[in-house]
Motif scaffolding. Structure first.
Motif, short mmCIF file in Angstrom:
data_model
loop_
_atom_site.label_atom_id
_atom_site.label_comp_id
_atom_site.label_asym_id
_atom_site.label_seq_id
_atom_site.Cartn_x
_atom_site.Cartn_y
_atom_site.Cartn_z
N GLY A 157 40.50 65.10 9.94
CA GLY A 157 40.11 66.11 10.93
C GLY A 157 39.73 67.10 10.18
N ALA A 158 39.65 68.45 10.26
CA ALA A 158 39.47 69.67 9.66
C ALA A 158 40.19 70.11 8.52
CB ALA A 158 39.26 71.13 10.84
N VAL A 159 41.43 69.32 8.51
CA VAL A 159 42.64 69.78 7.56
C VAL A 159 42.45 69.10 6.20
CG1 VAL A 159 45.13 70.07 7.49
CG2 VAL A 159 43.92 70.16 9.77
N GLY A 160 42.43 69.98 5.31
CA GLY A 160 42.47 69.29 4.05
C GLY A 160 40.93 68.90 3.63
N GLN A 161 39.85 69.12 4.28
CA GLN A 161 38.68 69.07 3.82
C GLN A 161 38.04 69.94 2.82
OE1 GLN A 161 36.46 66.70 4.91
NE2 GLN A 161 37.34 66.09 7.03
N PRO A 162 37.41 69.19 1.78
CA PRO A 162 36.98 70.11 0.62
C PRO A 162 35.72 70.56 1.07
CG PRO A 162 36.83 67.85 0.15
CD PRO A 162 37.37 67.83 1.41
N ASN A 163 35.48 71.57 1.93
CA ASN A 163 34.23 71.52 2.52
C ASN A 163 33.60 72.58 1.56
OD1 ASN A 163 34.46 70.81 5.26
ND2 ASN A 163 35.87 72.62 5.61
N ALA A 164 34.15 73.41 0.73
CA ALA A 164 33.36 74.31 -0.25
C ALA A 164 32.67 73.16 -1.35
CB ALA A 164 34.18 75.38 -1.06
N LEU A 165 33.30 72.45 -1.78
CA LEU A 165 32.94 71.19 -2.65
C LEU A 165 31.81 70.40 -2.11
CD1 LEU A 165 36.12 69.96 -4.50
CD2 LEU A 165 34.61 71.91 -5.35
N ILE A 166 31.81 70.08 -0.80
CA ILE A 166 30.68 69.36 -0.23
C ILE A 166 29.51 70.35 -0.02
CG2 ILE A 166 29.88 68.24 1.90
CD1 ILE A 166 33.04 67.55 2.43
N ASP A 167 29.82 71.34 0.20
CA ASP A 167 28.59 72.26 0.18
C ASP A 167 28.04 72.40 -1.44
OD1 ASP A 167 28.69 72.74 2.74
OD2 ASP A 167 29.92 74.81 2.77
N GLY B 37 28.68 70.29 6.31
CA GLY B 37 29.39 69.56 5.47
C GLY B 37 28.69 68.03 5.05
N LEU B 38 29.75 66.92 5.30
CA LEU B 38 29.16 65.54 5.02
C LEU B 38 27.93 65.30 6.08
CD1 LEU B 38 32.13 63.25 4.79
CD2 LEU B 38 30.69 64.18 3.16
N ALA B 39 28.02 65.89 6.98
CA ALA B 39 26.90 65.50 8.19
C ALA B 39 25.34 66.09 7.61
CB ALA B 39 27.36 66.04 9.45
N ARG B 40 25.55 67.28 7.05
CA ARG B 40 24.56 67.90 6.39
C ARG B 40 23.84 67.21 5.25
NH1 ARG B 40 19.89 70.44 7.09
NH2 ARG B 40 19.40 71.72 5.60
N LEU B 41 24.82 66.70 4.33
CA LEU B 41 24.53 66.04 3.34
C LEU B 41 23.76 64.64 3.57
CD1 LEU B 41 24.95 65.71 0.14
CD2 LEU B 41 26.91 64.29 0.47
#
Lengths: 222, 227
Positions: free
Chosen positions: B28-38, B61-65
């Motif tokens: 879900g949104a919890v514990g996602q390493p969003n900054a690292l994915i960016d 995030g992953l969708a953008r990648l």
């Protein structure tokens, strides 16, 4: 095959309450996403049943009040939840060790089809499903000590969901022990489906007419 | 002196190669390493294999990648989400490979990679299409499916606290896949909400010991929101 005037199928809430009635204190239970989630609302807090969620939550409590949401605490359905006193967190491998290692007393899942031999199909409606999402369903179905299914007795088009053989891709083989529908409670036995309870006013022949696989009447056997 | 903390995102992302298998924590949104994915988006590696529970939400995030055409293959249990538009579009167009893995098998395969177990047997998926093409074995009257370890070149992890040795704690359901991904990769990169002095994290409370961690970047973004 319209219902007789007297027959009254159970509502979703009544189905949840019916399942909850059969869960004894002390059980560790995982409730699948969808209809089964509501079962927790019908287990009184003083009956200590420990609810598990795949994302590493053991001892889930009711949904939080809007002003008491903890953004770090969600369940596998990605809804905000609470943690009871005695609850704990773990990582995904340990959480699925609880499931796959046979530590859960019960899992309740929704399903598209259940076969008379206990096969369950609940993750894809076609062999060619574009991108089927299985999540934890196969782990839960194969791993819990007992698997109950909670679903409507027939599909939206009226076709039976309790079948001789599943036509949809299987989630697990021979796993289901009991099915709760809006019309009946049915055990899966080595001899096939055995009816334990029926909705008020429903006749046995009428129930059989909405079921593909043969039913045995086991209501006297409790 | 061991110091796994890095000051910049560029340092955190250094050396991630084209074709790398990247394990991504979060549920879900919890514990996602969003900054690292960016950071990975910025870094530029392509032809990636991503292993994560989901296949991305919306266009971030992953969708953008994936939308940028940088992901060759996604290994996940649940490609659906509240808004899986990018994945579904790419998948229908045949522009991304999908490997569906039951959620517990995904965790177990990555754990196995981290624990030196090349192959294991599980009842999950036996008798289903998940078992197609895989070795099966009957043990004590039950059928089990052989599953192989899933090794990451890189893991992206989000922690609550970290110290300079890479010891980690996680917060509530933010733990999820994160400690598992940390074990399963050669290069584990962590974004942490808090950096603690060495010895400040009670040793009894360390969830992931620093041996599984290579780099730590301080990213105090606050609470997760949205799914």
């Amino acid at each position: 095959m319209s219902a007789t005037a007297a027959a009254r199928p159970l509502t979703r809430t009544e189905m949840a309450a019916r399942v909850a009635r059969d869960i004894p204190e002390g059980w560790y239970v995982n409730l699948g996403i969808g209809i089964p989630t509501a079962v927790a609302d019908h287990v009184p807090l003083e009956r200590e049943v420990v609810f598990h969620s795949e994302n590493g939550v053991l001892g889930m409590g009711p949904a939080p009040a809007k002003d008491a949401i903890d953004p770090w605490l969600i369940n596998a359905g990605k809804q905000y939840v609470t943690l009871r006193a005695g609850g704990s967190f773990c990582h995904h491998f340990d959480s699925f060790a609880m499931i796959r290692g046979g530590h859960l007393d019960l899992c309740v899942l929704g399903a598209f089809q259940v076969a008379a031999n206990g096969d369950i199909a609940n993750w894809a409606t076609s062999e060619n499903d574009t991108a089927p999402a299985v999540g934890g369903a196969m782990d839960l179905a194969a791993g819990a000590k007992r698997l109950w299914v909670m679903m409507e007795h027939t599909a939206k088009d009226g076709s039976p969901k309790l079948v001789r053989q599943c036509s949809y891709p299987l989630t697990a083989v021979g796993a289901v022990k009991r099915v709760y529908t809006n019309l009946a409670v049915i055990d899966v036995t080595p001899q096939g489906f055995v009816v334990r309870d029926m909705a008020p006013g429903l006749g046995f022949a009428e129930l059989q007419a909405r079921t593909d696989a043969p039913l045995a009447d086991g209501r006297d056997l409790g | 002196m061991i110091d796994k903390t890095v000051r910049t995102m560029a340092e955190a992302m250094e050396g991630i190669a084209d074709g790398a298998t990247v394990l991504v924590g979060g549920f879900g949104a919890v514990g996602q390493p969003n900054a690292l994915i960016d950071g990975l988006i910025e870094q530029g590696a392509k032809d990636l294999v991503i292993a994560a529970n989901n296949a991305g939400v919306g266009h971030t995030g992953l969708a953008r990648l994936m939308e940028l055409g940088r992901v060759r293959r996604i290994i996940c249990s649940f490609p659906r989400s509240s808004d899986p538009v990018v994945f579904e579009t790419l998948y229908r167009a045949g522009k991304i490979e999908l490997e569906i893995v039951p959620q517990g098998t995904l965790a177990a395969r990555i754990h196995a990679a981290g624990a030196g177990i090349p192959l294991f047997f599980t009842a999950t998926g036996a008798g289903t299409k998940m078992a197609m093409g895989k070795e099966t074995r009957e043990i004590d009257g039950r059928t089990y499916v052989a599953e192989t370890a899933l090794h990451g070149d890189v893991a992206l992890v989000e922690a609550w606290e970290a110290d300079r040795w890479g010891n980690l704690t996680f917060r509530r359901s933010g733990r999820n896949f994160n400690p598992v991904m940390a074990m399963g990769a050669k290069l584990t990169i962590v974004q942490s909400q808090h950096i603690r002095a060495l010895g400040e994290i009670d040793p009894d409370h360390v969830h992931t010991p620093g041996i599984f961690v290579n780099r730590v970047l301080h990213v105090p973004y606050g609470d997760p929101s949205g799914f």
